[in-house]
Structure formats: structure tokens, C-alpha cells
Write a protein that holds these residues in place. Structure first.
Motif, short mmCIF file in Angstrom:
data_model
loop_
_atom_site.label_atom_id
_atom_site.label_comp_id
_atom_site.label_asym_id
_atom_site.label_seq_id
_atom_site.Cartn_x
_atom_site.Cartn_y
_atom_site.Cartn_z
N ALA A 24 57.47 -1.34 8.00
CA ALA A 24 58.50 -2.76 7.17
C ALA A 24 59.66 -3.17 7.85
N TYR A 25 59.86 -3.21 9.30
CA TYR A 25 60.66 -4.11 9.89
C TYR A 25 59.62 -4.90 10.15
N LEU A 26 59.40 -4.65 10.67
CA LEU A 26 58.12 -5.70 11.33
C LEU A 26 57.48 -7.16 10.90
N ASP A 27 57.11 -6.14 9.10
CA ASP A 27 57.29 -6.67 7.48
C ASP A 27 57.97 -7.65 7.59
N ALA A 28 59.46 -7.58 7.63
CA ALA A 28 60.46 -8.26 7.25
C ALA A 28 60.16 -9.22 8.12
N CYS A 29 59.92 -8.80 9.47
CA CYS A 29 61.07 -9.59 10.33
C CYS A 29 59.68 -10.94 10.30
N ILE A 30 58.29 -10.69 9.54
CA ILE A 30 57.01 -11.59 9.36
C ILE A 30 57.82 -12.72 8.89
N ILE A 31 58.18 -12.12 7.20
CA ILE A 31 58.34 -12.68 6.45
C ILE A 31 60.00 -14.25 7.12
N GLU A 32 60.35 -13.74 7.33
CA GLU A 32 61.66 -13.79 7.87
C GLU A 32 61.48 -15.05 8.77
N SER A 33 60.29 -14.57 9.85
CA SER A 33 60.05 -15.50 10.98
C SER A 33 59.65 -17.18 10.82
N ASP A 34 59.40 -17.83 9.41
CA ASP A 34 58.74 -18.38 9.32
C ASP A 34 58.03 -19.52 9.90
N GLY A 35 56.85 -18.39 10.62
CA GLY A 35 55.95 -19.25 12.08
C GLY A 35 56.04 -18.54 12.63
N ASP A 36 57.77 -18.41 13.31
CA ASP A 36 58.39 -18.70 14.36
C ASP A 36 57.38 -17.11 15.65
N ALA A 37 57.34 -17.67 16.48
CA ALA A 37 56.25 -16.89 17.21
C ALA A 37 56.77 -15.87 17.92
N ALA A 38 58.16 -16.51 18.56
CA ALA A 38 59.22 -15.56 19.93
C ALA A 38 59.87 -14.91 18.10
N PHE A 39 60.21 -14.71 17.93
CA PHE A 39 60.50 -14.40 16.74
C PHE A 39 60.10 -13.36 16.74
N ILE A 40 58.51 -13.21 16.20
CA ILE A 40 57.37 -12.11 16.26
C ILE A 40 57.52 -10.69 17.34
N ALA A 41 57.66 -12.16 18.18
CA ALA A 41 57.63 -11.23 19.44
C ALA A 41 58.63 -10.12 20.19
N LYS A 42 59.80 -11.28 19.68
CA LYS A 42 61.30 -9.83 19.66
C LYS A 42 61.34 -8.98 18.89
N ALA A 43 61.04 -8.82 17.29
CA ALA A 43 60.27 -7.62 16.73
C ALA A 43 59.22 -6.67 17.37
N LEU A 44 58.76 -7.10 18.13
CA LEU A 44 57.67 -6.07 18.52
C LEU A 44 57.87 -5.52 19.83
#
Length: 53
Positions: A24-44
Motif C-alpha cells: 500500500a505504501y509503494l502504491d501511494a508513493c507511485i501515485i504521488e511520485s508523478d514519474g519521479d524515479a528517485a522518489f520511487i527508489a527512496k520508497a523501495l
């Protein structure tokens, strides 16, 4: 009166306890990231830390 506010650092990894919470956290981060790969990488990274704690 000199009142000081004490702030504590919030560590999301301490609150990700189950695979469902992590997903659920990763899903929320993907939605909020607006395509920012660094944001998703931090979440991972936070999810990886949560798995090892």
C-alpha cells in the motif's frame, strides 16, 4: 515563557510491518511520485529497511 517544541524524526520503515502495508505504501508513493524515479527508489529503500528490521 520560552517554550520549545521537541520534534522527533519520523521513520516510515518503523511503521511498515506487513507485506500488505508495504504494498500500500509503494502504491501511494507511485501515485504521488508523478514519474519521479528517485522518489520511487527512496520508497523501495524504505521498504527494504523495513523488511530487515
Amino acid at each position: 515563557m520560552n517554550k520549545k517544541t521537541r520534534l522527533e524524526t519520523f521513520d516510515v520503515a518503523e511503521h511498515l510491518r506487513t507485506p500488505d502495508e508495504m504494498a500500500a505504501y509503494l502504491d501511494a508513493c507511485i501515485i504521488e511520485s508523478d514519474g519521479d524515479a528517485a522518489f520511487i527508489a527512496k520508497a523501495l529503500g524504505e521498504i527494504a529497511r523495513a523488511r530487515h528490521e
